[in-house]
Design a protein around this motif. Structure first.
Motif, short mmCIF file in Angstrom:
data_model
loop_
_atom_site.label_atom_id
_atom_site.label_comp_id
_atom_site.label_asym_id
_atom_site.label_seq_id
_atom_site.Cartn_x
_atom_site.Cartn_y
_atom_site.Cartn_z
N GLN A 253 4.37 92.85 -44.82
CA GLN A 253 5.77 93.60 -44.96
C GLN A 253 6.16 93.82 -43.54
OE1 GLN A 253 6.85 93.74 -48.08
NE2 GLN A 253 4.73 93.00 -48.82
N ALA A 254 5.70 93.57 -42.48
CA ALA A 254 6.20 93.80 -41.36
C ALA A 254 6.68 92.43 -40.65
CB ALA A 254 5.10 94.31 -40.20
N GLU A 255 8.01 92.47 -40.56
CA GLU A 255 8.90 91.48 -40.09
C GLU A 255 8.75 91.25 -38.46
OE1 GLU A 255 12.39 91.62 -42.31
OE2 GLU A 255 11.51 90.39 -43.81
N MET A 256 8.78 90.04 -38.20
CA MET A 256 8.89 89.90 -36.64
C MET A 256 9.66 88.31 -36.39
SD MET A 256 5.03 90.45 -35.65
CE MET A 256 5.14 90.04 -33.84
N ASN A 257 10.55 88.49 -35.47
CA ASN A 257 11.10 87.22 -34.85
C ASN A 257 10.35 86.70 -33.68
OD1 ASN A 257 12.84 87.14 -37.12
ND2 ASN A 257 14.79 88.02 -36.03
N LEU A 258 10.41 85.37 -33.63
CA LEU A 258 9.84 84.67 -32.58
C LEU A 258 11.08 84.67 -31.43
CD1 LEU A 258 7.68 83.14 -30.87
CD2 LEU A 258 8.32 81.15 -31.99
N ASP A 259 11.12 85.26 -30.22
CA ASP A 259 12.26 85.11 -29.55
C ASP A 259 11.94 83.97 -28.58
OD1 ASP A 259 14.23 85.47 -27.92
OD2 ASP A 259 13.44 87.61 -26.95
N PRO A 260 12.83 83.03 -28.51
CA PRO A 260 12.62 81.78 -27.66
C PRO A 260 12.63 82.15 -26.20
CG PRO A 260 14.16 81.26 -29.51
CD PRO A 260 13.95 82.88 -29.55
N ASN A 261 13.49 83.08 -26.01
CA ASN A 261 13.64 83.66 -24.58
C ASN A 261 12.39 84.27 -24.13
OD1 ASN A 261 16.27 83.15 -24.33
ND2 ASN A 261 17.07 84.83 -25.08
N GLY A 262 11.62 83.56 -22.98
CA GLY A 262 10.31 84.30 -22.63
C GLY A 262 9.16 83.39 -23.17
N THR A 263 9.29 82.47 -24.25
CA THR A 263 8.31 81.76 -25.05
C THR A 263 8.01 80.58 -24.37
OG1 THR A 263 8.98 82.69 -27.30
CG2 THR A 263 7.62 80.67 -27.23
N LYS A 264 6.63 80.33 -24.28
CA LYS A 264 6.15 79.44 -23.23
C LYS A 264 5.61 78.25 -24.38
CE LYS A 264 4.70 82.07 -19.19
NZ LYS A 264 3.52 82.25 -18.21
N SER A 265 6.18 77.05 -24.23
CA SER A 265 5.47 75.96 -25.15
C SER A 265 4.50 75.28 -24.11
CB SER A 265 6.75 75.07 -25.54
OG SER A 265 7.43 74.54 -24.57
N SER A 266 3.52 74.67 -24.96
CA SER A 266 2.55 73.71 -24.46
C SER A 266 1.74 73.15 -25.71
CB SER A 266 1.41 74.46 -23.77
OG SER A 266 0.72 75.41 -24.41
N GLY A 267 0.78 72.30 -25.40
CA GLY A 267 0.06 71.56 -26.46
C GLY A 267 -0.27 70.19 -26.07
N SER A 268 -0.28 69.35 -26.90
CA SER A 268 -0.97 68.03 -26.83
C SER A 268 -0.49 66.82 -27.71
CB SER A 268 -2.77 68.01 -26.78
OG SER A 268 -3.04 68.33 -28.10
N CYS A 269 -0.42 65.75 -27.30
CA CYS A 269 -0.10 64.55 -28.11
C CYS A 269 -0.93 63.45 -28.15
CB CYS A 269 1.19 64.07 -27.41
SG CYS A 269 2.76 64.91 -27.50
N GLY A 270 -1.41 63.36 -29.53
CA GLY A 270 -2.47 62.22 -29.66
C GLY A 270 -2.11 61.15 -30.73
N VAL A 271 -2.82 60.25 -31.09
CA VAL A 271 -2.60 59.17 -31.91
C VAL A 271 -2.52 59.69 -33.38
CG1 VAL A 271 -3.28 57.11 -32.91
CG2 VAL A 271 -3.64 57.45 -30.45
N ASN A 272 -3.50 60.56 -33.73
CA ASN A 272 -3.58 61.06 -35.08
C ASN A 272 -3.18 62.61 -35.06
OD1 ASN A 272 -4.56 58.59 -36.00
ND2 ASN A 272 -6.57 59.02 -35.52
N VAL A 273 -3.54 63.12 -34.15
CA VAL A 273 -3.42 64.84 -33.97
C VAL A 273 -2.40 65.25 -33.05
CG1 VAL A 273 -4.28 66.94 -33.99
CG2 VAL A 273 -5.61 64.91 -35.39
N SER A 274 -1.55 66.07 -33.25
CA SER A 274 -0.70 66.57 -32.02
C SER A 274 -0.52 67.86 -32.27
CB SER A 274 0.80 66.11 -32.03
OG SER A 274 0.73 64.46 -31.52
N GLU A 275 -0.53 68.72 -31.28
CA GLU A 275 -0.59 70.25 -31.32
C GLU A 275 0.66 70.96 -30.46
OE1 GLU A 275 -4.40 72.77 -31.44
OE2 GLU A 275 -3.62 72.91 -29.35
N LEU A 276 1.35 71.94 -31.04
CA LEU A 276 2.40 72.54 -30.26
C LEU A 276 1.80 74.14 -30.41
CD1 LEU A 276 5.12 72.85 -29.17
CD2 LEU A 276 5.91 73.33 -31.52
N VAL A 277 1.83 74.70 -29.24
CA VAL A 277 1.17 76.12 -28.81
C VAL A 277 2.57 76.64 -28.19
CG1 VAL A 277 -0.40 77.60 -27.75
CG2 VAL A 277 -0.79 75.21 -28.36
N LEU A 278 3.07 77.86 -29.05
CA LEU A 278 4.00 78.68 -28.54
C LEU A 278 3.40 80.23 -28.29
CD1 LEU A 278 6.41 77.64 -31.11
CD2 LEU A 278 6.48 76.60 -28.84
#
Length: 412
Positions: A253-278
């Motif tokens: 029941q606790a709501e939160m918004n992801l604030d794009p300001n200050g959010t860092k994005s990283s991750g990896s790109c693969g042939v079969n699996v890709s990942e996005l980390v925020l």
């Protein structure tokens, strides 16, 4: 079915782990100064499918000889990545909050094509699991120490940590002599009996005259802002993964918004699996996408964070099939979408467009629209409804006309 049965049987028999000798890793920054230190023992138990349609457990340890390629140090976030064997890795993500730091996520990736560890494996994929350890509130400029064993369980992988000595955000090029011990290492002490002082009873007030407290309902969260997130294979290349969306997370029941300001994005790109980390100041979101050469989908979602009331949480689902579209296209849904991730966690997405594979020249490919956005199906529905209404009017008029004619004949 076989893999779960074998995994449960393995746990029930209590097969002993092979003892680890401990692994020591030192990470230095760009000035070649020590910024992250770890010495620990880790054992793994992985249930995997074999070519003979059976499931078997693989038990192995974190070896002494490893590399730390991919580790990073920053002022408020650091990552320790330990690479070992034939394509296996184990990493910890640290974040600092004021005068304390914590481990947000442990990521374990294992390569099933390593026949030494996984003989006769039916797959040659590299799979990843994301777990949340109970390592929080470590004082800055101290080492986190835990000699006791901690088992971290997930669906097909168990990890056991012990004899842990870690310091993130090292200063002065040397580890600290001060220790923050885990709760399991702290001896329990008996609580002394509490003495209650005798007090004079306060006068009783008339309950009916007491004004009940007025509670103000919590206003609903506004629609989250839309963030634009990309992943590049290196600094000089264009995006290999793109995602635009606004994210709203609800935990108990606790709501939160992801604030794009200050959010860092990283991750990896693969042939079969890709990942996005925020990573933001309030939560860490890990999205794992898979593709089967024809379609891609969101396969796993891991969210860790802390609510406004200070309650920490970590929820993960590794068996999703969301945002599905053909490889070479993007998935888009501008309308609000609601998804139940676990029994405690739901998410809402807004203005979503994502493409984890086949991004060309840093722009989205042709979008596959979700059913909520697809207005083309409304046209036949509207036309059908209009025709049905027209037919109904004709039938009613016919019945009324016949009735008047029948009454006229009776009068004559």
């Amino acid at each position: 079915m076989y893999r779960y049965a074998a995994f449960v049987l393995f746990l029930a028999l209590g097969i002993a782990f092979q003892l680890s000798h401990g692994t020591e890793v030192k990470v230095t920054d760009k000035d070649n100064k020590l910024c992250l230190y770890a010495k620990l023992m880790v054992n793994f138990s992985v249930s995997y499918d074999r070519t003979d349609n059976t499931s078997a457990p693989a038990e192995f340890e974190l070896p002494d000889k490893v590399t730390s390629d991919g580790s990073t140090c920053d002022t408020t976030s650091s990552n320790l990545k330990i690479n070992f064997g034939e394509g296996h890795s184990w990493s910890m993500n640290f974040t600092m909050n004021g005068k304390v730091y914590q481990i947000d996520t442990i990521t374990f990736s294992y390569n099933l094509s390593d026949a030494t560890v996984f003989p006769k494996a039916s797959s040659n994929e590299t799979l990843s699991v994301f777990v949340k350890p109970h390592i929080t509130d470590v004082d800055v400029n101290t080492c986190y120490s835990c000699n006791s064993k901690e088992m971290i369980e997930s669906e097909l992988v168990n990890q056991t940590l012990w004899d842990v000595l870690i310091q993130a955000f090292v200063t002065n090029n040397a580890t600290s002599e001060n220790i923050t011990s885990c709760a399991a290492d702290v001896p329990t002490t008996s609580v002394a009996p509490t003495t209650h002082a005798t007090s004079t009873a306060a006068p009783v007030t008339n309950a009916s005259s007491t004004t009940p407290p007025i509670t103000t309902p919590t206003p609903p969260l506004p629609t989250p802002a839309t963030g634009e997130y990309i992943v590049k294979s290196d600094e000089n290349s264009t995006a290999c993964l793109m995602a635009n969306f606004g994210l709203q997370v609800t935990f108990k029941q606790a709501e939160m918004n992801l604030d794009p300001n200050g959010t860092k994005s990283s991750g990896s790109c693969g042939v079969n699996v890709s990942e996005l980390v925020l990573e933001s100041s309030t939560m860490t979101v890990i999205l794992t996408f898979t593709n089967d050469t024809k379609k891609f989908r969101l396969h796993a979602l891991n969210i860790t964070g802390k609510t406004n009331s200070g309650v920490s949480f970590s929820e993960v689902n590794t068996n999703l099939s969301l945002w599905e579209a053909a490889v070479g296209s993007s998935y888009m849904c501008n309308k609000k979408q609601n998804f139940t991730i676990t029994s405690l966690l739901t998410i809402n997405t807004f203005n979503l467009q994502v493409q984890p594979f086949g991004v060309k020249k840093g722009v989205f490919s042709t979008a596959h629209e979700c059913s909520l956005d697809d207005t083309s199906i409304l046209i036949p529905i509207i036309v059908g409804a209009a025709l049905a209404g027209l037919i109904l009017i004709v039938v009613i008029a016919y019945v009324i006309g016949r009735r008047k004619t029948y009454v006229g004949y009776q009068t004559l």
